[in-house]
Design a protein around this motif. Structure first.
Motif, PDB file in Angstrom:
ATOM      1  N   UNK A 185       0.834  -1.199   0.000  1.00 33.46           N
ATOM      2  CA  UNK A 185       0.000   0.000   0.000  1.00 33.46           C
ATOM      3  C   UNK A 185       0.871   1.252   0.000  1.00 33.46           C
ATOM      4  N   UNK A 203       2.432   6.066  -7.243  1.00 30.27           N
ATOM      5  CA  UNK A 203       1.377   6.889  -7.846  1.00 30.27           C
ATOM      6  C   UNK A 203       1.736   8.371  -7.732  1.00 30.27           C
ATOM      7  N   UNK A 216      -6.464   6.107  -5.337  1.00 29.07           N
ATOM      8  CA  UNK A 216      -6.270   5.638  -3.960  1.00 29.07           C
ATOM      9  C   UNK A 216      -5.483   4.327  -3.961  1.00 29.07           C
ATOM     10  N   UNK A 217      -4.346   4.296  -3.265  1.00 32.06           N
ATOM     11  CA  UNK A 217      -3.485   3.104  -3.271  1.00 32.06           C
ATOM     12  C   UNK A 217      -4.179   1.844  -2.754  1.00 32.06           C
ATOM     13  N   UNK A 218      -5.016   2.000  -1.751  1.00 31.22           N
ATOM     14  CA  UNK A 218      -5.715   0.816  -1.230  1.00 31.22           C
ATOM     15  C   UNK A 218      -6.636   0.235  -2.290  1.00 31.22           C
ATOM     16  N   UNK A 219      -7.379   1.081  -2.951  1.00 32.61           N
ATOM     17  CA  UNK A 219      -8.262   0.598  -4.011  1.00 32.61           C
ATOM     18  C   UNK A 219      -7.461  -0.072  -5.117  1.00 32.61           C
ATOM     19  N   UNK A 220      -6.369   0.564  -5.475  1.00 32.63           N
ATOM     20  CA  UNK A 220      -5.565  -0.003  -6.554  1.00 32.63           C
ATOM     21  C   UNK A 220      -4.975  -1.346  -6.146  1.00 32.63           C
ATOM     22  N   UNK A 221      -4.536  -1.427  -4.913  1.00 32.91           N
ATOM     23  CA  UNK A 221      -3.991  -2.690  -4.394  1.00 32.91           C
ATOM     24  C   UNK A 221      -5.035  -3.790  -4.472  1.00 32.91           C
ATOM     25  N   UNK A 222      -6.232  -3.482  -4.001  1.00 34.27           N
ATOM     26  CA  UNK A 222      -7.311  -4.473  -4.034  1.00 34.27           C
ATOM     27  C   UNK A 222      -7.666  -4.835  -5.474  1.00 34.27           C
ATOM     28  N   UNK A 280       1.385   3.943  -3.035  1.00 30.83           N
ATOM     29  CA  UNK A 280       1.190   5.362  -2.792  1.00 30.83           C
ATOM     30  C   UNK A 280       2.343   6.189  -3.345  1.00 30.83           C
ATOM     31  N   UNK A 316      -4.863  -7.109  -6.903  1.00 33.24           N
ATOM     32  CA  UNK A 316      -4.991  -8.431  -6.298  1.00 33.24           C
ATOM     33  C   UNK A 316      -6.228  -9.140  -6.830  1.00 33.24           C
TER      34      UNK A 316
END
Lengths: 251, 251
Positions: B155, B162, B176-182, B159, B185
């Motif tokens: 994450x 990006x 958003x890094x969390x959204x992109x991570x999810x 961030x 994955x």
DNA sequence: GGAGAAATTAACCCGTTGGATAAATACTGT
DNA sequence: ACAGTATTTATCCAACGGGTTAATTTCTCC
């Protein structure tokens, strides 16, 4: 929910007579019973998986005797397969109801994502059943002739939409519909089916309203941005309906 | 694989003496035994889920007596949790080895996707374990203090990447890094974890080499196109290494 | 070389679970 | 109203599965 099903029963003749005779030890209602059994089985299998499911619990939940399961559907495996087939049947039928033909391409893709997301949200048991079946490497599905013939209309729909989009200049790439279908399903599926573990790891509730809205916006933005090449604009549009702070903050 | 672990054991003193005395009924090797048990348990739990796993089979696979499981690890649930924690530990440690700092942003994202994809391909049991745990609504994970403290470095990495990408002008959106991570994955996870059912439905083998290559190309293209806005170009680049026909054909 | 601790084995226990049997009850057609 | 069939109940059981007890073997340290 089970009650609703029970009332479905339409016993043809002799209804008045039966109603008069009030000393019945039990009701006779084959179709209703079968439906209640399948509904209970769906609950049980999605909550506990195939091996974790308990035949007695299904019977209890269905308000039936255990012997009824074997009488009406078959053994545990048959029961499981029937539930699985029913689940596929349901989503395919809803999918068919979605006509994207008259929407302009970007709007159609958005609608498609929203439908997939919404369906998964409304039918969490479907996600669980899929997980369970994949854990079993589709052993049961492979034996089902029914499911194999139930093709998702989405792949064709997507193909048409993408073609139209490329022609109209809305889309910059003629992406493979199967890949896109899997991607959309995956974006929705993973977030929801893994929300439990992800929630623990991120220390927040991914199923809270705000989180779900944010996720939907992200997915729509991501896919449309990729297709149209309008990254910035589309992410903004997608984000607009709710929580406009989230993205800017993080970076 | 198990053999490799067995050799890990370093019995400190008295080795020569023990080797001489060749009438041993069994070997004594606590650490080795524990590792073999955990490895066998990982296989079993990922192949059959929590409820479907059989304690006796784990013992047999580990070349151990059933009692050993309880002696070295604990009951079935403890065993399961230990396996799960081990799985998280492993992926986190590999994640840390991936430094994206010196790559230019698009290349870094590509690398990230390739790593995730590759890790899932090399460790299918990890996918199964996650599915199993999510089926249980993360009941066990919630009780694990270990896992909660093992945050994925991704994450933060995302961030940074990006931010750099936006500054350099490579990326058009500060996603958003969390959204992109999810999302990343999810794109990888769903395809692989559901390849069994998807394979049945599409009537083709999603794990064939060509299919996997095509999938990776699609995912890289999708994400990078969304970030950079260069849809057409990026899908072409991503597609180049292999099967260049697929996409154009379909539409 | 022997005593005490650690590691391992063999055998058993007992609640659970999927499935089966047989009897009882409701319905249908005649 | 009666015979035959379809539906439902009550009860049982053999196999299985997780977990335990007690004895056996190996190691360590003095």
């Amino acid at each position: 929910m089970i009650n609703a099903i029970q009332t479905t029963t339409q016993r043809a003749p002799g209804l008045a007579k039966a109603a008069a005779k009030r000393t019945l030890k039990w009701q006779r209602d084959p179709e209703g019973m079968r439906l209640r059994i399948l509904e209970a089985a769906k609950q049980e299998f999605s909550a506990h998986g195939l091996a974790g499911a308990r035949v007695d619990r299904i019977a209890a939940k269905a308000g039936a005797n255990k012997r009824m399961l074997y009488y009406h559907v078959g053994n545990k495996d048959d029961l499981y397969l029937a539930v699985l087939e029913g689940a596929y049947d349901k989503i395919r039928s809803e999918e068919r109801g979605l006509d994207l033909e008259h929407l302009d391409p970007p709007e159609a893709i958005k609608r498609l994502i929203e439908f997939t997301w919404g369906y998964f949200l409304r039918n969490p048991e479907f996600l669980s059943l899929l997980q369970t079946e994949n854990l079993a490497r589709a052993k049961h599905l492979k034996r089902s002739t029914k499911v194999k013939s139930m093709h998702s209309p989405f792949v064709e729909m997507i193909g048409t939409v993408v073609r139209r989009g490329v022609e109209s200049g809305d889309f910059q790439v003629a992406v493979d519909p199967v890949q896109l279908y899997i991607s959309i399903a995956g974006l929705c599926f993973f977030y929801l089916s893994n929300s439990a573990t992800l929630g623990v790891i991120f220390g927040r509730d991914l199923l809270a309203k705000d989180a779900k809205d944010e996720r939907l916006a992200h997915m729509v933005g991501l896919v449309l941005a990729a297709l149209t090449g309008q990254s910035a604009v589309l992410f903004e549009i997608a984000k607009a309906p709710k929580s406009r702070a989230a993205v800017a903050q993080t970076v």
